[in-house]
Design a protein around this motif. Structure first.
Motif, PDB file in Angstrom:
ATOM      1  N   ALA A  37      -5.148  -6.993  18.819  1.00  0.00           N
ATOM      2  CA  ALA A  37      -5.153  -6.287  17.539  1.00  0.00           C
ATOM      3  C   ALA A  37      -4.992  -7.288  16.409  1.00  0.00           C
ATOM      4  O   ALA A  37      -4.310  -8.314  16.554  1.00  0.00           O
ATOM      5  N   ALA A  38      -5.612  -7.001  15.304  1.00  0.00           N
ATOM      6  CA  ALA A  38      -5.514  -7.882  14.147  1.00  0.00           C
ATOM      7  C   ALA A  38      -4.104  -7.799  13.562  1.00  0.00           C
ATOM      8  O   ALA A  38      -3.458  -6.753  13.591  1.00  0.00           O
ATOM      9  N   ALA A  39      -3.647  -8.917  13.040  1.00  0.00           N
ATOM     10  CA  ALA A  39      -2.327  -8.949  12.420  1.00  0.00           C
ATOM     11  C   ALA A  39      -2.339  -8.104  11.144  1.00  0.00           C
ATOM     12  O   ALA A  39      -3.315  -8.129  10.395  1.00  0.00           O
ATOM     13  N   PRO A  40      -1.275  -7.353  10.897  1.00  0.00           N
ATOM     14  CA  PRO A  40      -1.248  -6.523   9.689  1.00  0.00           C
ATOM     15  C   PRO A  40      -1.230  -7.372   8.424  1.00  0.00           C
ATOM     16  O   PRO A  40      -0.601  -8.421   8.365  1.00  0.00           O
ATOM     17  N   LYS A  41      -1.945  -6.908   7.415  1.00  0.00           N
ATOM     18  CA  LYS A  41      -2.017  -7.611   6.133  1.00  0.00           C
ATOM     19  C   LYS A  41      -1.350  -6.812   5.020  1.00  0.00           C
ATOM     20  O   LYS A  41      -1.048  -7.353   3.962  1.00  0.00           O
ATOM     21  N   TYR A  42      -1.162  -5.510   5.269  1.00  0.00           N
ATOM     22  CA  TYR A  42      -0.594  -4.637   4.236  1.00  0.00           C
ATOM     23  C   TYR A  42       0.522  -3.796   4.823  1.00  0.00           C
ATOM     24  O   TYR A  42       0.465  -3.391   5.979  1.00  0.00           O
ATOM     25  N   ARG A  43       1.552  -3.533   3.991  1.00  0.00           N
ATOM     26  CA  ARG A  43       2.646  -2.639   4.395  1.00  0.00           C
ATOM     27  C   ARG A  43       2.683  -1.498   3.384  1.00  0.00           C
ATOM     28  O   ARG A  43       2.778  -1.734   2.165  1.00  0.00           O
ATOM     29  N   GLY A  44       2.609  -0.279   3.879  1.00  0.00           N
ATOM     30  CA  GLY A  44       2.582   0.889   3.018  1.00  0.00           C
ATOM     31  C   GLY A  44       3.942   1.219   2.442  1.00  0.00           C
ATOM     32  O   GLY A  44       4.957   0.609   2.787  1.00  0.00           O
ATOM     33  N   ASN A  61       5.934   3.552   3.044  1.00  0.00           N
ATOM     34  CA  ASN A  61       6.902   4.026   4.032  1.00  0.00           C
ATOM     35  C   ASN A  61       6.964   3.105   5.254  1.00  0.00           C
ATOM     36  O   ASN A  61       7.376   3.511   6.332  1.00  0.00           O
ATOM     37  N   GLY A  62       6.512   1.865   5.079  1.00  0.00           N
ATOM     38  CA  GLY A  62       6.570   0.895   6.165  1.00  0.00           C
ATOM     39  C   GLY A  62       5.351   0.883   7.081  1.00  0.00           C
ATOM     40  O   GLY A  62       5.341   0.170   8.078  1.00  0.00           O
ATOM     41  N   GLU A  63       4.336   1.670   6.758  1.00  0.00           N
ATOM     42  CA  GLU A  63       3.127   1.695   7.577  1.00  0.00           C
ATOM     43  C   GLU A  63       2.436   0.341   7.514  1.00  0.00           C
ATOM     44  O   GLU A  63       2.456  -0.321   6.484  1.00  0.00           O
ATOM     45  N   LEU A  64       1.818  -0.074   8.617  1.00  0.00           N
ATOM     46  CA  LEU A  64       1.113  -1.348   8.647  1.00  0.00           C
ATOM     47  C   LEU A  64      -0.382  -1.101   8.765  1.00  0.00           C
ATOM     48  O   LEU A  64      -0.830  -0.175   9.423  1.00  0.00           O
ATOM     49  N   TRP A  65      -1.167  -1.985   8.127  1.00  0.00           N
ATOM     50  CA  TRP A  65      -2.621  -1.884   8.188  1.00  0.00           C
ATOM     51  C   TRP A  65      -3.198  -3.286   8.131  1.00  0.00           C
ATOM     52  O   TRP A  65      -2.763  -4.125   7.341  1.00  0.00           O
ATOM     53  N   ALA A  66      -4.180  -3.558   8.984  1.00  0.00           N
ATOM     54  CA  ALA A  66      -4.793  -4.880   9.051  1.00  0.00           C
ATOM     55  C   ALA A  66      -5.904  -5.059   8.028  1.00  0.00           C
ATOM     56  O   ALA A  66      -6.362  -6.162   7.800  1.00  0.00           O
ATOM     57  N   GLY A  67      -6.378  -3.988   7.437  1.00  0.00           N
ATOM     58  CA  GLY A  67      -7.414  -4.095   6.424  1.00  0.00           C
ATOM     59  C   GLY A  67      -8.808  -4.290   6.991  1.00  0.00           C
ATOM     60  O   GLY A  67      -9.685  -4.778   6.303  1.00  0.00           O
ATOM     61  N   GLY A  68      -9.006  -3.907   8.221  1.00  0.00           N
ATOM     62  CA  GLY A  68     -10.301  -4.099   8.857  1.00  0.00           C
ATOM     63  C   GLY A  68     -11.311  -3.039   8.476  1.00  0.00           C
ATOM     64  O   GLY A  68     -11.054  -2.163   7.652  1.00  0.00           O
ATOM     65  N   PRO A  69     -12.498  -3.137   9.113  1.00  0.00           N
ATOM     66  CA  PRO A  69     -13.540  -2.154   8.831  1.00  0.00           C
ATOM     67  C   PRO A  69     -13.151  -0.776   9.376  1.00  0.00           C
ATOM     68  O   PRO A  69     -12.273  -0.660  10.215  1.00  0.00           O
ATOM     69  N   GLY A  70     -13.808   0.200   8.909  1.00  0.00           N
ATOM     70  CA  GLY A  70     -13.526   1.556   9.387  1.00  0.00           C
ATOM     71  C   GLY A  70     -12.790   2.371   8.340  1.00  0.00           C
ATOM     72  O   GLY A  70     -12.600   1.945   7.198  1.00  0.00           O
ATOM     73  N   ARG A  71     -12.368   3.518   8.758  1.00  0.00           N
ATOM     74  CA  ARG A  71     -11.704   4.438   7.846  1.00  0.00           C
ATOM     75  C   ARG A  71     -10.339   3.905   7.447  1.00  0.00           C
ATOM     76  O   ARG A  71      -9.557   3.452   8.286  1.00  0.00           O
ATOM     77  N   LYS A  72     -10.036   3.977   6.181  1.00  0.00           N
ATOM     78  CA  LYS A  72      -8.754   3.510   5.667  1.00  0.00           C
ATOM     79  C   LYS A  72      -7.680   4.560   5.967  1.00  0.00           C
ATOM     80  O   LYS A  72      -7.943   5.756   5.937  1.00  0.00           O
ATOM     81  N   PRO A  73      -6.451   4.110   6.231  1.00  0.00           N
ATOM     82  CA  PRO A  73      -5.356   5.067   6.440  1.00  0.00           C
ATOM     83  C   PRO A  73      -5.135   5.907   5.184  1.00  0.00           C
ATOM     84  O   PRO A  73      -5.484   5.492   4.068  1.00  0.00           O
ATOM     85  N   GLN A  74      -4.531   7.049   5.364  1.00  0.00           N
ATOM     86  CA  GLN A  74      -4.311   7.971   4.250  1.00  0.00           C
ATOM     87  C   GLN A  74      -3.497   7.325   3.140  1.00  0.00           C
ATOM     88  O   GLN A  74      -3.790   7.501   1.967  1.00  0.00           O
TER      89      GLN A  74
END
Length: 98
Positions: free
Chosen positions: A59-66, A68-81
């Motif tokens: 899995a790609a390393a997370p680049k963003y923290r939401g 509420n602590g959510e993590l997202w790598a910023g990759g292609p595809g649908r963005k988290p809510q």
């Protein structure tokens, strides 16, 4: 002359019989192949394959923290809510970069 329904039932029956015959013969075929590979010193690599299962893509390393602590790598595809909400509010994702 047979009806369409009768012919379809026959076809399904024959396909089930064929699949069962394949399963019945498969163990013998594999045993025969293994014996011949051993006899001639053939490896899986000789056949163009690999002898181990392929490792899962990490899995790609997370680049963003939401917020509420959510993590997202910023990759292609649908963005988290939470990302869609931040962008809809006119904010920049740079503020959430780790």
């Amino acid at each position: 002359m047979a009806t369409y329904s009768e012919l379809m039932a026959q076809a399904q029956s024959l396909m089930a019989q064929a699949e069962q015959a394949r399963k019945d013969e498969l163990a013998g075929v594999i045993t025969d192949i293994k014996a011949k590979m051993k006899q001639y010193g053939i490896t899986v690599a000789d056949l163009g394959g690999t002898s181990t299962k392929r490792a899962a893509k990490p899995a790609a390393a997370p680049k963003y923290r939401g917020p509420n602590g959510e993590l997202w790598a910023g990759g292609p595809g649908r963005k988290p809510q939470w990302v869609r909400d931040v962008l809809a509010a006119g904010k920049s994702l740079d503020a959430f970069r780790i």
